[in-house]
Write an enzyme that holds these catalytic residues in place. Sequence first.
Site, short mmCIF file in Angstrom:
data_model
loop_
_atom_site.label_atom_id
_atom_site.label_comp_id
_atom_site.label_asym_id
_atom_site.label_seq_id
_atom_site.Cartn_x
_atom_site.Cartn_y
_atom_site.Cartn_z
N GLY A 1 70.46 24.59 50.09
CA GLY A 1 70.48 24.43 51.54
C GLY A 1 69.41 23.45 52.00
O GLY A 1 69.63 22.66 52.92
N THR A 2 68.26 23.49 51.34
CA THR A 2 67.16 22.59 51.72
C THR A 2 67.60 21.13 51.57
O THR A 2 67.38 20.31 52.46
CB THR A 2 65.93 22.87 50.83
OG1 THR A 2 65.51 24.22 51.07
CG2 THR A 2 64.79 21.91 51.11
N HIS B 1 73.02 30.81 47.29
CA HIS B 1 72.34 32.05 46.88
C HIS B 1 72.20 33.08 47.98
O HIS B 1 71.69 34.17 47.75
CB HIS B 1 70.99 31.76 46.21
CG HIS B 1 69.90 31.31 47.13
ND1 HIS B 1 68.85 32.12 47.49
CD2 HIS B 1 69.68 30.13 47.76
CE1 HIS B 1 68.02 31.46 48.30
NE2 HIS B 1 68.51 30.25 48.47
N CYS C 1 60.11 31.49 52.77
CA CYS C 1 59.42 30.24 52.47
C CYS C 1 58.06 30.20 53.16
O CYS C 1 57.19 29.45 52.75
CB CYS C 1 60.25 29.05 52.93
SG CYS C 1 61.96 29.19 52.41
N1 PLP Z 1 68.22 27.27 56.01
C1 PLP Z 1 68.01 28.55 56.28
C2 PLP Z 1 68.29 29.08 57.64
C3 PLP Z 1 67.52 29.41 55.28
O1 PLP Z 1 67.31 30.69 55.55
C4 PLP Z 1 67.26 28.87 54.01
C5 PLP Z 1 66.70 29.72 52.92
O2 PLP Z 1 65.80 30.52 53.13
C6 PLP Z 1 67.50 27.51 53.79
C7 PLP Z 1 67.99 26.74 54.81
C8 PLP Z 1 67.21 26.86 52.46
O3 PLP Z 1 68.24 27.08 51.54
P1 PLP Z 1 67.92 26.95 49.96
O4 PLP Z 1 67.08 28.13 49.60
O5 PLP Z 1 69.28 26.98 49.32
O6 PLP Z 1 67.24 25.66 49.75
#
Ligand code: PLP
Length: 370
Positions: free
Chosen positions: A69-70, A194, A318
Amino acid sequence: MIYLDHNATTPIDDRVLEAMLPFLKTFYGNPSSLYRLGRIAGSAIDAAREQLAALVGVQPGQIIFTGGGTEANNLALATLDSQAGLAVSAIEHPSVMEPALHLKSQGHELALLKVDANGLITQSAIDEAISLKPGLVSMMLANNETGVIQNIAHYADQLKAHGIKVHTDAVQALGKIPLDFNRLGVHLMSLSSHKIYGPKGCGALVLEKPAALIKPMLLGGGQERGLRAGTENVAAIVGFGKAAELAKTELAEHHAYLLKLRTLLEHDLSAIPGLTIFAERTERLPNTVQIGIQGIDGEMLLMRLDQKGIAVSSGSACASGQREPSPVLVAMGIEPAQAKSAIRISLGKANTEAEIFEFIKQLKSLIETG
Ligand code: PLP
């Protein structure tokens, strides 16, 4: 162990793992290779793309697989034109907020869209954004801490009418509420595997028009139609696809079950003196409850619950470890002292009523002993 932190991550579903294993061992070919072993891997990626596309109502060609997602959020923000301004909501996940601040440091105008006391983006913030004419507006669909769901479709309509590109981070919404890309009316949407019982390190960016909007961040071998180079993580993509297929067929059942558990949880929480459920009356994800307890330190409570074998979060995973109050709660106008008392409980499909009762019991006893 009672795991109540599904917004941080979810355990892999057994059926997902089963689908992945052959691609770690037997079908190890590189999907770009032309011989049979490569073609098998390539076809598995195609199938996963179809499964994910079906979950969010798009054509497979509108999906770019990423490393999470990041990465999808970073890629979305990198679509900003060189001179253009950017607006993001004040409650974005760091994977949107940090690239936004980076763009600002490089000279782009950055506006933060305010939210009200319930964590909802306000109409006046949208009006203000429109008057600034940014190149891109990024607004998350569901917040990872409070679970609050934004009316993205309503605002996307208004922004698009002014020629403004719209991105939504739908990482937390995926698999928890019905999600239709076209109904949201955005240009770009980020997803992650995930959070839906798939493997970590895999995500996707959904595009309104294939390729048209994207400037690739990784250049190399031309994978993902040249938009995201690098040999694909085949097993993870296969797992993401399977998780998406399961999420689609089981969405209604899980939604109802999670809401039932959440109602039970909130009923018992409400009886605890000095306890606040943030954004209680606002539309939220069926699995998410963020609470604050007067006079209690959230991080301390998290550690005490951990000693009892219960996993919760004191905010976004995070951001844990840092002692600052949650920026999401601060943006909602919550006093820093109360924000520091926050813990987040995020339920998953394997949680039971008995676990909720045990959590409540332990929580009450920890509050009583201070
Ligand atoms: N966006 C949101 C709203 C999230 O909660 C998260 C993960 O905590 C992410 C993005 C990031 O996703 P990833 O962990 O797959 O990088």
